[in-house]
Write a protein that holds these residues in place. Structure first.
Motif, PDB file in Angstrom:
ATOM      1  N   ARG A  31       1.875 -11.350  13.687  1.00 30.31           N
ATOM      2  CA  ARG A  31       0.582 -11.091  13.048  1.00 30.31           C
ATOM      3  C   ARG A  31       0.229  -9.602  12.990  1.00 30.31           C
ATOM      4  NH1 ARG A  31      -3.896 -15.230  14.948  1.00 30.31           N
ATOM      5  NH2 ARG A  31      -4.817 -14.357  13.084  1.00 30.31           N
ATOM      6  N   LEU A  32       1.083  -8.760  13.564  1.00 31.77           N
ATOM      7  CA  LEU A  32       0.822  -7.325  13.492  1.00 31.77           C
ATOM      8  C   LEU A  32       0.816  -6.865  12.036  1.00 31.77           C
ATOM      9  CD1 LEU A  32       3.096  -5.960  16.364  1.00 31.77           C
ATOM     10  CD2 LEU A  32       0.594  -6.043  16.350  1.00 31.77           C
ATOM     11  N   THR A  33      -0.125  -6.018  11.697  1.00 32.74           N
ATOM     12  CA  THR A  33      -0.189  -5.473  10.338  1.00 32.74           C
ATOM     13  C   THR A  33       0.767  -4.291  10.227  1.00 32.74           C
ATOM     14  OG1 THR A  33      -1.929  -3.882  10.844  1.00 32.74           O
ATOM     15  CG2 THR A  33      -2.635  -6.123  10.173  1.00 32.74           C
ATOM     16  N   PRO A  34       1.179  -3.949   9.014  1.00 35.39           N
ATOM     17  CA  PRO A  34       2.020  -2.762   8.842  1.00 35.39           C
ATOM     18  C   PRO A  34       1.355  -1.499   9.408  1.00 35.39           C
ATOM     19  CG  PRO A  34       2.083  -4.086   6.862  1.00 35.39           C
ATOM     20  CD  PRO A  34       1.041  -4.711   7.762  1.00 35.39           C
ATOM     21  N   GLU A  35       0.032  -1.424   9.315  1.00 31.51           N
ATOM     22  CA  GLU A  35      -0.682  -0.264   9.857  1.00 31.51           C
ATOM     23  C   GLU A  35      -0.564  -0.201  11.379  1.00 31.51           C
ATOM     24  OE1 GLU A  35      -1.774  -1.059   5.868  1.00 31.51           O
ATOM     25  OE2 GLU A  35      -1.956  -2.422   7.572  1.00 31.51           O
ATOM     26  N   GLU A  36      -0.699  -1.358  12.037  1.00 29.74           N
ATOM     27  CA  GLU A  36      -0.571  -1.395  13.498  1.00 29.74           C
ATOM     28  C   GLU A  36       0.856  -1.039  13.925  1.00 29.74           C
ATOM     29  OE1 GLU A  36      -3.805  -4.831  14.737  1.00 29.74           O
ATOM     30  OE2 GLU A  36      -1.897  -5.469  13.836  1.00 29.74           O
ATOM     31  N   ILE A  37       1.819  -1.577  13.199  1.00 26.50           N
ATOM     32  CA  ILE A  37       3.220  -1.285  13.512  1.00 26.50           C
ATOM     33  C   ILE A  37       3.508   0.197  13.298  1.00 26.50           C
ATOM     34  CG2 ILE A  37       5.621  -1.724  12.821  1.00 26.50           C
ATOM     35  CD1 ILE A  37       4.682  -4.606  12.102  1.00 26.50           C
ATOM     36  N   ALA A  38       2.994   0.749  12.206  1.00 25.10           N
ATOM     37  CA  ALA A  38       3.205   2.169  11.916  1.00 25.10           C
ATOM     38  C   ALA A  38       2.660   3.038  13.044  1.00 25.10           C
ATOM     39  CB  ALA A  38       2.541   2.535  10.584  1.00 25.10           C
ATOM     40  N   THR A  39       1.511   2.686  13.571  1.00 25.87           N
ATOM     41  CA  THR A  39       0.932   3.437  14.683  1.00 25.87           C
ATOM     42  C   THR A  39       1.831   3.342  15.907  1.00 25.87           C
ATOM     43  OG1 THR A  39      -1.303   3.040  13.868  1.00 25.87           O
ATOM     44  CG2 THR A  39      -1.088   3.650  16.188  1.00 25.87           C
ATOM     45  N   MET A  40       2.310   2.145  16.196  1.00 24.03           N
ATOM     46  CA  MET A  40       3.172   1.938  17.370  1.00 24.03           C
ATOM     47  C   MET A  40       4.500   2.676  17.249  1.00 24.03           C
ATOM     48  SD  MET A  40       2.578  -2.101  17.791  1.00 24.03           S
ATOM     49  CE  MET A  40       1.573  -2.734  19.098  1.00 24.03           C
ATOM     50  N   LEU A  41       5.023   2.735  16.027  1.00 24.02           N
ATOM     51  CA  LEU A  41       6.326   3.371  15.808  1.00 24.02           C
ATOM     52  C   LEU A  41       6.199   4.819  15.349  1.00 24.02           C
ATOM     53  CD1 LEU A  41       8.304   0.464  14.077  1.00 24.02           C
ATOM     54  CD2 LEU A  41       8.274   1.118  16.497  1.00 24.02           C
ATOM     55  N   GLN A  42       4.969   5.282  15.258  1.00 25.02           N
ATOM     56  CA  GLN A  42       4.690   6.655  14.816  1.00 25.02           C
ATOM     57  C   GLN A  42       5.361   6.963  13.480  1.00 25.02           C
ATOM     58  OE1 GLN A  42       5.943   8.948  18.215  1.00 25.02           O
ATOM     59  NE2 GLN A  42       4.057   8.490  19.334  1.00 25.02           N
ATOM     60  N   THR A  43       5.040   6.111  12.497  1.00 21.58           N
ATOM     61  CA  THR A  43       5.593   6.275  11.160  1.00 21.58           C
ATOM     62  C   THR A  43       4.533   5.885  10.135  1.00 21.58           C
ATOM     63  OG1 THR A  43       7.517   5.793   9.774  1.00 21.58           O
ATOM     64  CG2 THR A  43       6.626   3.955  11.031  1.00 21.58           C
ATOM     65  N   ASP A  44       4.923   5.858   8.870  1.00 19.53           N
ATOM     66  CA  ASP A  44       4.016   5.565   7.770  1.00 19.53           C
ATOM     67  C   ASP A  44       3.967   4.057   7.495  1.00 19.53           C
ATOM     68  OD1 ASP A  44       2.485   6.323   5.320  1.00 19.53           O
ATOM     69  OD2 ASP A  44       4.265   5.469   4.327  1.00 19.53           O
ATOM     70  N   ALA A  45       2.771   3.530   7.202  1.00 16.25           N
ATOM     71  CA  ALA A  45       2.606   2.102   6.924  1.00 16.25           C
ATOM     72  C   ALA A  45       3.401   1.674   5.685  1.00 16.25           C
ATOM     73  CB  ALA A  45       1.127   1.760   6.755  1.00 16.25           C
ATOM     74  N   GLY A  46       3.496   2.527   4.695  1.00 16.40           N
ATOM     75  CA  GLY A  46       4.280   2.220   3.497  1.00 16.40           C
ATOM     76  C   GLY A  46       5.748   2.033   3.828  1.00 16.40           C
TER      77      GLY A  46
END
Length: 162
Positions: free
Chosen positions: A15-30
């Motif tokens: 259920r993690l959003t791309p935005e949440e994942i991007a924050t966790m991985l220190q990358t861009d949501a796109g």
């Protein structure tokens, strides 16, 4: 972006959003969205699932592990029989095993009688099946890495005092 880390995050919580994942991985949501689309397209990500505690939902289900010994077929080994077993809707999982039996077949039914009937009339009658041994699950404590019991585990660490 590390694909393995992305997959581990999604496996733990789809259920993690791309935005949440991007924050966790220190990358861009796109970049995360594109990576997920590619992983879905090439079938690395096969399905998103919800783990349900059916006991709490008031639904009776019977789970069983069936050990299956089979005679491998020429040119296809165990694959043809395994694929045939996979087609039954009762079957949740089929795995090729090392050891005393060849396939581990995990099934679900409404009653023990229903599971027994499946084994006797559908599974055991497949050409190439030599024998079956059925093990009924009596209680599930942990499934897919998640504790199914109520309450928190007791903290058994000793208290540190200054």
């Amino acid at each position: 972006m590390n694909t393995i880390e992305l997959l581990e995050l999604l496996e733990d919580n789809a259920r993690l959003t791309p935005e949440e994942i991007a924050t966790m991985l220190q990358t861009d949501a796109g970049e995360v969205r594109r990576a997920i689309q590619e992983l879905e397209k090439n079938k690395t990500i096969v399905k998103y699932m919800t783990l349900v505690n059916w006991e709490k939902a008031g639904e009776e289900k019977v789970s069983a592990l069936i050990e299956v010994r089979i005679t491998p077929q020429r040119d296809v080994g165990f694959d043809a029989v395994a694929r045939r077993i996979c087609r039954f809707p009762e079957v949740r999982s089929v795995r090729l095993m090392s050891g005393a039996y060849d396939l581990a077949v995990f099934i679900e039914g409404r009653t023990m009688r229903e599971v027994s009937h499946f084994v006797a009339t559908k599974l055991a009658t497949i050409e190439g099946v030599v024998s079956t041994t059925t093990h009924f699950a009596l209680k599930t404590y942990k499934q897919d890495g998640v504790m199914m019991e109520d309450g928190e585990e007791e903290d058994r660490r000793l208290m540190v005092t200054p």
